[in-house]
Write a protein that holds these residues in place. Structure first.
Motif, PDB file in Angstrom:
ATOM      1  N   PRO A   1       0.945  -1.230   0.036  1.00 43.96           N
ATOM      2  CA  PRO A   1      -0.020   0.140   0.038  1.00 43.96           C
ATOM      3  C   PRO A   1       0.836   1.323  -0.065  1.00 43.96           C
ATOM      4  CG  PRO A   1      -0.848  -1.512   1.352  1.00 43.96           C
ATOM      5  CD  PRO A   1       0.398  -2.098   1.265  1.00 43.96           C
ATOM      6  N   PHE A   2       1.912   1.332   0.664  1.00 42.59           N
ATOM      7  CA  PHE A   2       2.958   2.366   0.574  1.00 42.59           C
ATOM      8  C   PHE A   2       3.370   2.810  -0.826  1.00 42.59           C
ATOM      9  CE2 PHE A   2       4.488   2.508   5.244  1.00 42.59           C
ATOM     10  CZ  PHE A   2       3.071   2.556   5.674  1.00 42.59           C
ATOM     11  N   ASN A   3       3.508   2.032  -1.426  1.00 38.03           N
ATOM     12  CA  ASN A   3       3.848   1.784  -3.130  1.00 38.03           C
ATOM     13  C   ASN A   3       2.773   2.625  -3.862  1.00 38.03           C
ATOM     14  OD1 ASN A   3       6.670   0.858  -4.438  1.00 38.03           O
ATOM     15  ND2 ASN A   3       6.046   0.038  -2.364  1.00 38.03           N
ATOM     16  N   ALA A   4       1.414   2.197  -3.589  1.00 39.66           N
ATOM     17  CA  ALA A   4       0.317   2.555  -4.237  1.00 39.66           C
ATOM     18  C   ALA A   4       0.097   4.021  -3.678  1.00 39.66           C
ATOM     19  CB  ALA A   4      -0.889   1.914  -4.109  1.00 39.66           C
ATOM     20  N   ALA A   5       0.305   4.476  -2.337  1.00 39.23           N
ATOM     21  CA  ALA A   5      -0.034   5.749  -1.973  1.00 39.23           C
ATOM     22  C   ALA A   5       1.205   6.582  -2.554  1.00 39.23           C
ATOM     23  CB  ALA A   5       0.254   5.472  -0.528  1.00 39.23           C
ATOM     24  N   TYR A   6       2.472   6.153  -2.742  1.00 43.67           N
ATOM     25  CA  TYR A   6       3.525   7.024  -3.333  1.00 43.67           C
ATOM     26  C   TYR A   6       3.088   7.319  -4.663  1.00 43.67           C
ATOM     27  CZ  TYR A   6       7.670   8.319  -5.702  1.00 43.67           C
ATOM     28  OH  TYR A   6       8.480   9.053  -6.525  1.00 43.67           O
ATOM     29  N   ALA A   7       2.509   6.483  -5.261  1.00 39.59           N
ATOM     30  CA  ALA A   7       2.093   6.692  -6.915  1.00 39.59           C
ATOM     31  C   ALA A   7       1.192   7.953  -6.749  1.00 39.59           C
ATOM     32  CB  ALA A   7       1.648   5.225  -7.687  1.00 39.59           C
ATOM     33  N   ALA A   8       0.048   7.844  -5.916  1.00 40.08           N
ATOM     34  CA  ALA A   8      -1.045   8.678  -6.016  1.00 40.08           C
ATOM     35  C   ALA A   8      -0.702   9.949  -5.419  1.00 40.08           C
ATOM     36  CB  ALA A   8      -2.126   8.070  -5.129  1.00 40.08           C
ATOM     37  N   THR A   9       0.542  10.148  -5.009  1.00 37.46           N
ATOM     38  CA  THR A   9       0.940  11.647  -4.686  1.00 37.46           C
ATOM     39  C   THR A   9       1.078  12.503  -5.773  1.00 37.46           C
ATOM     40  OG1 THR A   9       3.404  11.158  -4.564  1.00 37.46           O
ATOM     41  CG2 THR A   9       1.862  10.812  -2.590  1.00 37.46           C
ATOM     42  N   TYR A  10       1.331  11.833  -6.894  1.00 31.26           N
ATOM     43  CA  TYR A  10       1.466  12.578  -8.153  1.00 31.26           C
ATOM     44  C   TYR A  10       0.134  12.970  -8.725  1.00 31.26           C
ATOM     45  CZ  TYR A  10       6.176  11.300  -7.929  1.00 31.26           C
ATOM     46  OH  TYR A  10       7.636  11.347  -7.339  1.00 31.26           O
ATOM     47  N   PRO A  11       0.025  14.017  -9.412  1.00 30.78           N
ATOM     48  CA  PRO A  11      -1.134  14.922  -9.739  1.00 30.78           C
ATOM     49  C   PRO A  11      -2.300  13.823 -10.568  1.00 30.78           C
ATOM     50  CG  PRO A  11       0.711  16.312 -10.393  1.00 30.78           C
ATOM     51  CD  PRO A  11       1.405  14.928  -9.961  1.00 30.78           C
ATOM     52  N   ASP A  12      -3.231  14.101  -9.916  1.00 37.51           N
ATOM     53  CA  ASP A  12      -4.557  13.255 -10.477  1.00 37.51           C
ATOM     54  C   ASP A  12      -4.184  11.559 -10.999  1.00 37.51           C
ATOM     55  OD1 ASP A  12      -6.227  15.212 -10.221  1.00 37.51           O
ATOM     56  OD2 ASP A  12      -5.864  16.052 -12.240  1.00 37.51           O
ATOM     57  N   MET A  13      -3.555  10.853  -9.766  1.00 39.82           N
ATOM     58  CA  MET A  13      -3.221   9.681 -10.051  1.00 39.82           C
ATOM     59  C   MET A  13      -4.079   8.756  -9.125  1.00 39.82           C
ATOM     60  SD  MET A  13      -1.229   8.792 -12.809  1.00 39.82           S
ATOM     61  CE  MET A  13      -0.811   6.995 -12.200  1.00 39.82           C
ATOM     62  N   ASN A  14      -4.603   7.600  -9.626  1.00 41.66           N
ATOM     63  CA  ASN A  14      -5.255   6.648  -8.610  1.00 41.66           C
ATOM     64  C   ASN A  14      -4.284   5.485  -8.791  1.00 41.66           C
ATOM     65  OD1 ASN A  14      -7.782   7.576  -8.327  1.00 41.66           O
ATOM     66  ND2 ASN A  14      -8.442   7.118 -10.410  1.00 41.66           N
ATOM     67  N   ALA A  15      -4.401   4.766  -7.430  1.00 45.41           N
ATOM     68  CA  ALA A  15      -3.344   3.374  -7.444  1.00 45.41           C
ATOM     69  C   ALA A  15      -4.130   2.837  -6.656  1.00 45.41           C
ATOM     70  CB  ALA A  15      -1.975   4.059  -6.907  1.00 45.41           C
ATOM     71  N   VAL A  16      -4.069   1.506  -6.534  1.00 45.70           N
ATOM     72  CA  VAL A  16      -4.572   0.266  -5.636  1.00 45.70           C
ATOM     73  C   VAL A  16      -3.789  -0.946  -5.632  1.00 45.70           C
ATOM     74  CG1 VAL A  16      -6.914   1.008  -6.256  1.00 45.70           C
ATOM     75  CG2 VAL A  16      -5.982  -0.879  -7.586  1.00 45.70           C
ATOM     76  N   VAL A  17      -3.635  -1.654  -4.450  1.00 45.43           N
ATOM     77  CA  VAL A  17      -3.322  -2.865  -4.407  1.00 45.43           C
ATOM     78  C   VAL A  17      -4.379  -4.017  -4.623  1.00 45.43           C
ATOM     79  CG1 VAL A  17      -1.960  -4.607  -3.054  1.00 45.43           C
ATOM     80  CG2 VAL A  17      -1.420  -2.253  -2.843  1.00 45.43           C
ATOM     81  N   THR A  18      -4.305  -5.151  -5.497  1.00 41.79           N
ATOM     82  CA  THR A  18      -5.238  -5.956  -5.831  1.00 41.79           C
ATOM     83  C   THR A  18      -4.669  -7.309  -6.009  1.00 41.79           C
ATOM     84  OG1 THR A  18      -7.471  -6.572  -6.628  1.00 41.79           O
ATOM     85  CG2 THR A  18      -5.515  -5.634  -8.316  1.00 41.79           C
ATOM     86  N   ARG A  19      -5.514  -8.320  -6.329  1.00 40.32           N
ATOM     87  CA  ARG A  19      -5.096  -9.689  -6.991  1.00 40.32           C
ATOM     88  C   ARG A  19      -5.927  -9.801  -8.134  1.00 40.32           C
ATOM     89  NH1 ARG A  19      -4.364 -11.599  -1.313  1.00 40.32           N
ATOM     90  NH2 ARG A  19      -2.164 -12.648  -1.095  1.00 40.32           N
ATOM     91  N   LEU A  20      -5.135 -10.290  -9.280  1.00 43.78           N
ATOM     92  CA  LEU A  20      -5.736 -10.861 -10.242  1.00 43.78           C
ATOM     93  C   LEU A  20      -5.851 -12.214 -10.486  1.00 43.78           C
ATOM     94  CD1 LEU A  20      -4.538  -8.115 -12.834  1.00 43.78           C
ATOM     95  CD2 LEU A  20      -6.489  -8.119 -11.655  1.00 43.78           C
ATOM     96  N   GLY A  21      -6.608 -12.805 -11.235  1.00 42.75           N
ATOM     97  CA  GLY A  21      -6.850 -14.226 -11.351  1.00 42.75           C
ATOM     98  C   GLY A  21      -6.115 -14.917 -12.496  1.00 42.75           C
ATOM     99  N   SER A  22      -5.585 -14.181 -13.399  1.00 41.60           N
ATOM    100  CA  SER A  22      -5.013 -15.149 -14.573  1.00 41.60           C
ATOM    101  C   SER A  22      -4.278 -14.127 -15.521  1.00 41.60           C
ATOM    102  CB  SER A  22      -5.984 -15.728 -15.555  1.00 41.60           C
ATOM    103  OG  SER A  22      -6.732 -14.890 -15.975  1.00 41.60           O
ATOM    104  N   LEU A  23      -3.602 -14.586 -16.442  1.00 39.88           N
ATOM    105  CA  LEU A  23      -2.767 -13.670 -17.475  1.00 39.88           C
ATOM    106  C   LEU A  23      -3.818 -12.933 -18.135  1.00 39.88           C
ATOM    107  CD1 LEU A  23       0.465 -15.246 -18.307  1.00 39.88           C
ATOM    108  CD2 LEU A  23       0.160 -13.364 -16.946  1.00 39.88           C
ATOM    109  N   THR A  24      -5.062 -13.703 -18.401  1.00 38.75           N
ATOM    110  CA  THR A  24      -6.176 -12.974 -19.217  1.00 38.75           C
ATOM    111  C   THR A  24      -6.716 -11.900 -18.600  1.00 38.75           C
ATOM    112  OG1 THR A  24      -7.130 -15.410 -19.727  1.00 38.75           O
ATOM    113  CG2 THR A  24      -8.503 -13.521 -19.984  1.00 38.75           C
TER     114      THR A  24
END
Length: 469
Positions: free
Chosen positions: A332-355
């Motif tokens: 989450p600290f990496n996501a929060a860092y990314a979102a300190t830049y103007p108008d950026m969203n950032a989240v931590v999640t899980r994905l299910g496949s390469l699809t």
């Protein structure tokens, strides 16, 4: 040279079957304007993945994403001294502080007094009774401010967790040292750096619902305030697995993403996790931040030794560093860092496949993935690692993964092509064998996703298909 410092978060493995309990109906908002009550209480569809978008039967749900980010969202829940603000990016700020508190920073020993206000979200009932929950947030904390994120949930046995601290965070490091909090457990679940994890997933116990609490802090007697634009969590129940089903290739496309090597920073600023050798996470984050046309200004980099190449990577390491974890790999600290830049969203999640990753790449959205592997498990890597982040930027015509791998000797060498089947397995599994034959954990598809607030319709559809907007 491979990254030397593994991520020290212990990821609990989960069973394929969820607990034999039925989730309660979504709770209504605790407080909300009458005209918005229905919107506050209504559950949102967290998405079922790219297969649904293509008209295929959805796979069993393993992940539930839920975020609060709209003006209506911020007017829901319980406010104690905070208020919602509208605009192109609605947020939550301090209105009238609810009180004062003393905080002793465990990493400096300094005790300071802070005014504070809080906001507690409505209860969210997860579509997936969860073994793990990871919170993430996007915020602005000007000097003299900081914030804390906590989680409290309800188990399938009807009992509640205490309020667990998921992070104490500031964009800078002059007021407090951003930190995770160790030694949090209620005998049923524990916090491992940034991850809520059921202690014994085999018992069948699951977390059915949760609330998040934001506490905003500022220097007394000022009008300063943090502004929080997005808050939420990823809840998941990924089954125990040493191998995962293979996905069929479906995309031949590559994004042009800046290439940065962590290894050219070896020995630089060792106070941040021993220097560049362990900077895979902030190096990957910086690549995608710059892909979206953002980055630190020259004055922001004035503290970096001018003899060092790519000073923005040093900057990212410093401002993602978790002083308790003693590393730059707090998700989450990496996501929060990314979102300190103007108008950026950032989240931590899980994905299910390469699809799922193909869905993002097709829309022009790269992703940062977390994986562990022995040297022989990933052809062409040339190293093994117990925890490493890299950036997926595309797929070849045969479906192999094109990744910007920061564990490379120089910037031009960062672009790698890895075999699809090998790469998919090391990323999505939850169990693996280390070089000594011992069973270790895997991340089960964890990734960071960053995108601009104003995104193209195709990008919004891709994010929506994966339950991220």
């Amino acid at each position: 040279m491979p990254p030397a410092t593994p991520r020290r978060t212990v990821l609990a493995a989960a069973l394929a079957a969820a607990a034999g309990t039925t989730a309660a109906a979504p709770a209504s908002a605790e407080t909300c304007a009458d005209s918005e009550a229905e919107a506050c209480a209504a559950p949102t569809d967290p998405g079922t993945g790219a297969d649904t978008e293509r008209g295929h039967a959805p796979a069993p749900r393993l992940v539930d994403n839920h975020f609060w980010s709209s003006y209506t969202d911020w007017r829901c829940g319980i406010a104690a001294g905070t208020r919602a603000v509208s605009g192109h990016r609605p947020g939550l700020v301090i209105d009238t502080p609810a009180g004062r508190t003393d905080y002793t920073d465990p990493h400096t020993g300094r005790t300071s007094t802070w005014e504070h206000a809080s906001w507690t979200s409505p209860t969210h009932t997860s579509a997936v009774p969860a073994t793990e929950v990871i919170a993430s947030w996007n915020a602005h904390t000007p000097p003299g401010t900081w914030l804390q994120v906590e989680l409290r949930g309800t188990y399938g046995d009807g009992t509640d967790t205490p309020w667990f601290v998921m992070g104490r965070w500031a964009a800078g490091d002059a007021d407090i040292r951003r930190t995770s909090v160790d030694d949090q457990s209620d005998g049923k679940a524990s916090i491992w750096t940034d991850t809520f994890s059921i202690d014994d997933a085999a018992s069948g116990l699951r977390l059915l619902s949760y609330r998040l609490r934001l506490t905003l802090y500022r220097e007394p007697g000022t009008t300063l305030t943090p502004t929080v634009w997005r808050l939420g969590a990823m809840a998941s129940d990924v089954p125990d697995r040493f191998t995962v089903p293979a996905s069929a290739p479906g995309l031949d496309h590559e994004l042009t993403v800046p290439r940065y090597s962590q290894n050219i920073h070896l020995g630089q600023y060792p106070e941040y996790d021993n220097g560049g050798e362990a900077w895979c996470s902030p190096t990957s984050s910086q690549m995608i931040i710059e892909y979206w046309g953002r980055g630190p200004a020259a004055e922001d980099l004035a503290w970096v030794n001018p003899d060092f190449a790519d000073p923005q990577v040093c900057h990212a390491a410093r401002f993602t560093y978790d002083y308790q974890y003693a590393g730059c790999g707090n998700w989450p600290f990496n996501a929060a860092y990314a979102a300190t830049y103007p108008d950026m969203n950032a989240v931590v999640t899980r994905l299910g496949s390469l699809t799922d990753l193909e869905t993002l790449i097709r829309a022009g959205i790269p992703a940062i993935t977390s994986q562990s592997f022995r040297k022989e498990e990933l052809t062409g890597a040339g190293y093994g690692t117990s925890g490493h982040l890299m950036t997926v930027i595309g797929f070849t015509a045969s479906g192999d993964v094109i990744a910007n791998d920061p564990a490379s000797p120089n910037n031009p060498a960062v672009r790698r092509v890895y075999r699809r089947r090998e790469w998919e397995n090391i990323w999505l599994r939850t169990k693996r064998y280390d070089a000594n034959g011992k069973v270790r954990g895997g991340t089960g598809g964890v990734c960071y996703i960053f995108w601009p607030v104003k995104s193209a319709p195709s990008q919004h559809r891709a994010l929506q298909a994966l339950g991220l907007v």
